[in-house]
Design a protein around this motif. Structure first.
Motif, PDB file in Angstrom:
ATOM      1  N   ILE A  40      36.219  87.271 -22.777  1.00 28.85           N
ATOM      2  CA  ILE A  40      37.126  87.141 -21.638  1.00 28.85           C
ATOM      3  C   ILE A  40      38.401  86.423 -22.037  1.00 28.85           C
ATOM      4  CG2 ILE A  40      37.406  86.148 -19.334  1.00 28.85           C
ATOM      5  CD1 ILE A  40      34.288  86.396 -19.111  1.00 28.85           C
ATOM      6  N   ALA A  41      38.267  85.229 -22.602  1.00 26.47           N
ATOM      7  CA  ALA A  41      39.424  84.456 -23.025  1.00 26.47           C
ATOM      8  C   ALA A  41      39.807  84.854 -24.452  1.00 26.47           C
ATOM      9  CB  ALA A  41      39.118  82.967 -22.935  1.00 26.47           C
ATOM     10  N   SER A  42      40.769  84.151 -25.042  1.00 30.52           N
ATOM     11  CA  SER A  42      41.148  84.416 -26.421  1.00 30.52           C
ATOM     12  C   SER A  42      40.280  83.586 -27.367  1.00 30.52           C
ATOM     13  CB  SER A  42      42.626  84.099 -26.635  1.00 30.52           C
ATOM     14  OG  SER A  42      42.892  82.746 -26.325  1.00 30.52           O
ATOM     15  N   ASP A  84      41.209  88.117 -13.904  1.00 36.24           N
ATOM     16  CA  ASP A  84      40.558  88.394 -15.177  1.00 36.24           C
ATOM     17  C   ASP A  84      41.023  87.419 -16.250  1.00 36.24           C
ATOM     18  OD1 ASP A  84      39.084  90.513 -14.196  1.00 36.24           O
ATOM     19  OD2 ASP A  84      40.579  92.013 -14.739  1.00 36.24           O
ATOM     20  N   LYS A  85      42.146  86.733 -15.983  1.00 36.95           N
ATOM     21  CA  LYS A  85      42.693  85.776 -16.947  1.00 36.95           C
ATOM     22  C   LYS A  85      42.499  84.332 -16.460  1.00 36.95           C
ATOM     23  CE  LYS A  85      46.519  86.576 -19.103  1.00 36.95           C
ATOM     24  NZ  LYS A  85      47.946  86.842 -19.416  1.00 36.95           N
ATOM     25  N   GLN A 130      51.261  80.454 -14.793  1.00 39.95           N
ATOM     26  CA  GLN A 130      51.401  81.835 -14.338  1.00 39.95           C
ATOM     27  C   GLN A 130      52.715  82.438 -14.844  1.00 39.95           C
ATOM     28  OE1 GLN A 130      49.149  83.610 -11.472  1.00 39.95           O
ATOM     29  NE2 GLN A 130      49.818  84.840 -13.167  1.00 39.95           N
ATOM     30  N   ASP A 143      46.146  87.367 -11.671  1.00 39.71           N
ATOM     31  CA  ASP A 143      45.182  88.134 -12.447  1.00 39.71           C
ATOM     32  C   ASP A 143      43.926  87.294 -12.668  1.00 39.71           C
ATOM     33  OD1 ASP A 143      43.764  89.735 -14.141  1.00 39.71           O
ATOM     34  OD2 ASP A 143      45.318  89.901 -15.679  1.00 39.71           O
ATOM     35  N   TRP A 176      47.606  82.726  -7.952  1.00 35.08           N
ATOM     36  CA  TRP A 176      47.131  83.343  -9.191  1.00 35.08           C
ATOM     37  C   TRP A 176      47.066  84.857  -9.029  1.00 35.08           C
ATOM     38  CZ3 TRP A 176      47.291  80.925 -13.605  1.00 35.08           C
ATOM     39  CH2 TRP A 176      46.753  81.560 -14.732  1.00 35.08           C
ATOM     40  N   ASN A 222      41.879  78.395 -18.447  1.00 32.83           N
ATOM     41  CA  ASN A 222      40.578  77.786 -18.176  1.00 32.83           C
ATOM     42  C   ASN A 222      40.861  76.492 -17.417  1.00 32.83           C
ATOM     43  OD1 ASN A 222      37.476  77.362 -19.874  1.00 32.83           O
ATOM     44  ND2 ASN A 222      38.296  75.938 -18.389  1.00 32.83           N
ATOM     45  N   GLY A 224      46.666  82.918 -19.993  1.00 32.79           N
ATOM     46  CA  GLY A 224      45.354  82.830 -19.379  1.00 32.79           C
ATOM     47  C   GLY A 224      44.999  81.370 -19.193  1.00 32.79           C
ATOM     48  N   GLU A 251      47.583  82.234 -26.266  1.00 34.75           N
ATOM     49  CA  GLU A 251      47.406  83.161 -25.146  1.00 34.75           C
ATOM     50  C   GLU A 251      46.673  82.532 -23.965  1.00 34.75           C
ATOM     51  OE1 GLU A 251      45.417  86.494 -26.877  1.00 34.75           O
ATOM     52  OE2 GLU A 251      47.250  87.282 -27.802  1.00 34.75           O
ATOM     53  N   TRP A 252      45.825  81.566 -24.234  1.00 33.97           N
ATOM     54  CA  TRP A 252      45.069  80.880 -23.178  1.00 33.97           C
ATOM     55  C   TRP A 252      45.197  79.367 -23.362  1.00 33.97           C
ATOM     56  CZ3 TRP A 252      40.854  82.141 -19.555  1.00 33.97           C
ATOM     57  CH2 TRP A 252      40.775  83.505 -19.236  1.00 33.97           C
TER      58      TRP A 252
END
Length: 237
Positions: A2-4, A138-139, A102, A136, A134, A109, A107, A33-34
């Motif tokens: 899911i995450a990077s 999924d991110k 955002q 997405d 928020w 956590n 992404g 990326e996250w």
């Protein structure tokens, strides 16, 4: 996954003060990326991006978060302890943090730190802000060490992706994670065992290790099949 594979712990916290907007901006500029950040409630119920139960370690102030209001927190210098160039950094509300992350396309956590605050006082405002801002889901992963917090999140917003945080993974991990429909297990790399990774992956969960600042510490973990790490030093990976 899911995450990077490489998640910036509290932003890019080796190059900027942790849990600040500067740390998020630098993370994005460096290609992370996250990111992972922390959220907790201060004395007037405002939710802020902060890790500790006190302000002492990462600001020029003193006292517990419950002693402060958002107005008093905004007066604190939260960057000079790291470097004089960050002397304009202030504690951000979680809304400010969400909007910034955002806009940077990262992404997220989001770890919920309950400490001694009321469950609803912490979670309800966060869920409302996420629903408002928020884009997405999924991110986004919501994580916590506190089982009650994750249970309440699942009850109130079953569409959210939840990550169960552990120091040492307990024997009843599967029942706990199934109860909240978790998507991932976030665990201390020092205590993780190969057999646990195998079982978690077979059960369909992502596995992320914290907080890994030296690549050699997780050479075996990658071979075991972990999905990613939280690190203060993404540049080392």
């Amino acid at each position: 996954m899911i995450a990077s594979k490489i998640i910036g712990h509290r932003g890019f916290s080796s190059l900027a003060p942790e849990n600040t907007l500067a740390a998020m901006s630098i993370a994005a500029k460096k290609g992370v990326e996250w990111v992972e950040i922390d959220a907790l409630a201060c004395g007037d119920g405002s939710i802020v991006m902060w890790h500790d139960e006190t302000v002492d370690r990462c600001s020029d102030g003193t006292g517990t978060m419950s002693d402060h209001t958002i107005d008093s927190l905004k007066q604190l210098d939260c960057g000079s302890w790291f470097s004089p160039e960050f002397n304009t950094q202030r504690i951000s509300t979680i809304e400010e943090a969400i909007l910034s992350i955002q806009s940077l396309g990262l992404g997220l956590n989001l770890e919920l730190k309950r400490y001694d605050s009321n469950l609803k006082t912490l979670v309800d405002p966060v869920l409302k802000l996420l629903q408002k801002h928020w884009l997405d889901f999924d991110k986004l992963i919501i994580s916590s060490f506190d089982q009650a917090t994750l249970t309440y999140c699942h009850q109130q917003a079953p569409y959210l992706q939840l990550g169960q945080l552990y120091g040492k993974i307990p024997d009843n991990w599967l029942a706990q994670m199934q109860a909240i429909n978790a998507v991932s297990c976030h665990c201390n790399h020092l205590h993780l065992q190969q057999s646990q990774v195998t079982d978690l992956k077979q059960a369909g969960y992502d596995v992320y290790c914290y907080t890994v600042n030296e690549p050699q510490l997780v050479e075996n973990h990658w071979k075991w099949g972990i999905d990613g790490i939280f690190t203060d030093y993404p540049q080392r990976f």
